[in-house]
Scaffold this active site. Sequence first.
Site, PDB file in Angstrom:
ATOM      1  N   GLY A 212       0.778  -1.234   0.000  1.00 42.75           N
ATOM      2  CA  GLY A 212       0.000   0.000   0.000  1.00 42.75           C
ATOM      3  C   GLY A 212       0.805   1.278   0.000  1.00 42.75           C
ATOM      4  O   GLY A 212       0.317   2.328   0.433  1.00 42.75           O
TER       5      GLY A 212
ATOM      6  N   ASN B 218       1.678   3.035  -2.599  1.00 46.95           N
ATOM      7  CA  ASN B 218       1.041   3.998  -3.513  1.00 46.95           C
ATOM      8  C   ASN B 218      -0.201   4.603  -2.871  1.00 46.95           C
ATOM      9  O   ASN B 218      -0.444   5.814  -3.007  1.00 46.95           O
ATOM     10  CB  ASN B 218       0.689   3.328  -4.847  1.00 46.95           C
ATOM     11  CG  ASN B 218       1.877   3.291  -5.783  1.00 46.95           C
ATOM     12  OD1 ASN B 218       2.269   4.319  -6.319  1.00 46.95           O
ATOM     13  ND2 ASN B 218       2.466   2.120  -5.950  1.00 46.95           N
TER      14      ASN B 218
ATOM     15  N   MET C  26      -3.890  -7.400  -6.790  1.00 44.44           N
ATOM     16  CA  MET C  26      -3.221  -8.510  -7.457  1.00 44.44           C
ATOM     17  C   MET C  26      -4.166  -9.470  -8.176  1.00 44.44           C
ATOM     18  O   MET C  26      -3.732 -10.499  -8.665  1.00 44.44           O
ATOM     19  CB  MET C  26      -2.358  -9.290  -6.441  1.00 44.44           C
ATOM     20  CG  MET C  26      -1.226  -8.459  -5.851  1.00 44.44           C
ATOM     21  SD  MET C  26      -0.212  -7.620  -7.107  1.00 44.44           S
ATOM     22  CE  MET C  26       0.647  -9.024  -7.812  1.00 44.44           C
TER      23      MET C  26
ATOM     24  N   LEU D  69      -9.228  -7.862 -12.775  1.00 42.41           N
ATOM     25  CA  LEU D  69     -10.677  -7.656 -12.790  1.00 42.41           C
ATOM     26  C   LEU D  69     -11.256  -8.267 -14.064  1.00 42.41           C
ATOM     27  O   LEU D  69     -10.682  -8.144 -15.151  1.00 42.41           O
ATOM     28  CB  LEU D  69     -10.990  -6.155 -12.740  1.00 42.41           C
ATOM     29  CG  LEU D  69     -10.569  -5.441 -11.448  1.00 42.41           C
ATOM     30  CD1 LEU D  69     -10.758  -3.934 -11.593  1.00 42.41           C
ATOM     31  CD2 LEU D  69     -11.339  -5.965 -10.236  1.00 42.41           C
TER      32      LEU D  69
ATOM     33  N   ASN E  75      -4.925   2.292 -13.044  1.00 42.24           N
ATOM     34  CA  ASN E  75      -3.937   1.395 -12.452  1.00 42.24           C
ATOM     35  C   ASN E  75      -2.555   2.006 -12.627  1.00 42.24           C
ATOM     36  O   ASN E  75      -2.344   2.833 -13.518  1.00 42.24           O
ATOM     37  CB  ASN E  75      -3.988   0.043 -13.176  1.00 42.24           C
ATOM     38  CG  ASN E  75      -3.022  -0.968 -12.595  1.00 42.24           C
ATOM     39  OD1 ASN E  75      -2.891  -1.101 -11.372  1.00 42.24           O
ATOM     40  ND2 ASN E  75      -2.315  -1.703 -13.448  1.00 42.24           N
TER      41      ASN E  75
ATOM     42  N   HIS F 231       1.455   0.735 -13.165  1.00 39.48           N
ATOM     43  CA  HIS F 231       2.236  -0.454 -13.516  1.00 39.48           C
ATOM     44  C   HIS F 231       3.722  -0.093 -13.539  1.00 39.48           C
ATOM     45  O   HIS F 231       4.089   0.944 -14.094  1.00 39.48           O
ATOM     46  CB  HIS F 231       1.784  -0.966 -14.892  1.00 39.48           C
ATOM     47  CG  HIS F 231       2.505  -2.210 -15.288  1.00 39.48           C
ATOM     48  ND1 HIS F 231       2.190  -3.452 -14.765  1.00 39.48           N
ATOM     49  CD2 HIS F 231       3.549  -2.414 -16.126  1.00 39.48           C
ATOM     50  CE1 HIS F 231       3.008  -4.355 -15.270  1.00 39.48           C
ATOM     51  NE2 HIS F 231       3.843  -3.754 -16.094  1.00 39.48           N
TER      52      HIS F 231
HETATM   53  C1  GRF Z   1       3.619  -1.235  -7.432  1.00 33.26           C
HETATM   54  O1  GRF Z   1       4.882  -1.570  -7.928  1.00 33.26           O
HETATM   55  C2  GRF Z   1       2.664  -0.975  -8.565  1.00 33.26           C
HETATM   56  O2  GRF Z   1       3.283  -0.453  -9.695  1.00 33.26           O
HETATM   57  C3  GRF Z   1       2.125  -2.358  -8.855  1.00 33.26           C
HETATM   58  O3  GRF Z   1       2.030  -2.981  -7.614  1.00 33.26           O
HETATM   59  C4  GRF Z   1       2.957  -2.399  -6.707  1.00 33.26           C
HETATM   60  C5  GRF Z   1       2.164  -1.955  -5.533  1.00 33.26           C
HETATM   61  O4  GRF Z   1       2.970  -1.464  -4.489  1.00 33.26           O
HETATM   62  N1  GRF Z   1       0.858  -2.285  -9.551  1.00 33.26           N
HETATM   63  P1  GRF Z   1       2.293  -0.787  -3.222  1.00 33.26           P
HETATM   64  O5  GRF Z   1       1.341  -1.832  -2.628  1.00 33.26           O
HETATM   65  O6  GRF Z   1       1.553   0.426  -3.687  1.00 33.26           O
HETATM   66  O7  GRF Z   1       3.422  -0.473  -2.303  1.00 33.26           O
END
Ligand code: GRF
Length: 202
Positions: free
Chosen positions: A11, A13, A89, A92, A106, A108
Amino acid sequence: MKVAVLASGRGSNLQALIDEWQEGSLPVEFAGVGSDNINAQALVRAEKAGIPVRAFLRENYSDKEAQEKDILNWFEELGAELLVLAGYMRVLSPSFIRQADYPIVNIHPSLLPSFPGLHAQKQALEYGVRVSGCTVHFVDEGMDTGPIILQQAVPVFDEDNVDTLSERILKVEHEIYPEAIRLLALGKVKRQGRKVTIYRHS
Ligand code: GRF
């Protein structure tokens, strides 16, 4: 703009978004954070910020369709206007995407369309690219194929491993994801087919 979030893990992000929101620089309301992982650190971060949380655990559902139905119902109750995937993860289903009447975004950890799917940083290192980065995109029915909103590049060095490259990319993820959500919340992102236009100054 009422924002719903789905996250499965660390989490970081989500935390970057919460931090900017708490500083007053992200004009959204976090309606709720859902997870398919009861141990997700993302849920702890959301609760700490006073955001409603709910777990949708695989083992509580007969199939993915039933799980997604519950998620959709919750987001409808919350009045979600944007769904932010922050390390969610589970892919959808096309039916979820069709039923959601709000945009889904999203982030990536590669410069799409290179290296979609899992382990993007490892894919980039194995390919031998000199530049990688991250991409914020709308979610469509493909795997990391939706229209691109923002991208940020980082260098790849000879001595990099998955950890060092991931860390460098994550740092810029934490900059461009809040920026993308801010632009969306301010109505500065227009999407026409695959083409996304950003009106930063209007
Ligand atoms: C990140 O690397 C994002 O790009 C990918 O999943 C990871 C999530 O990291 N989709 P976090 O849970 O936000 O730390």
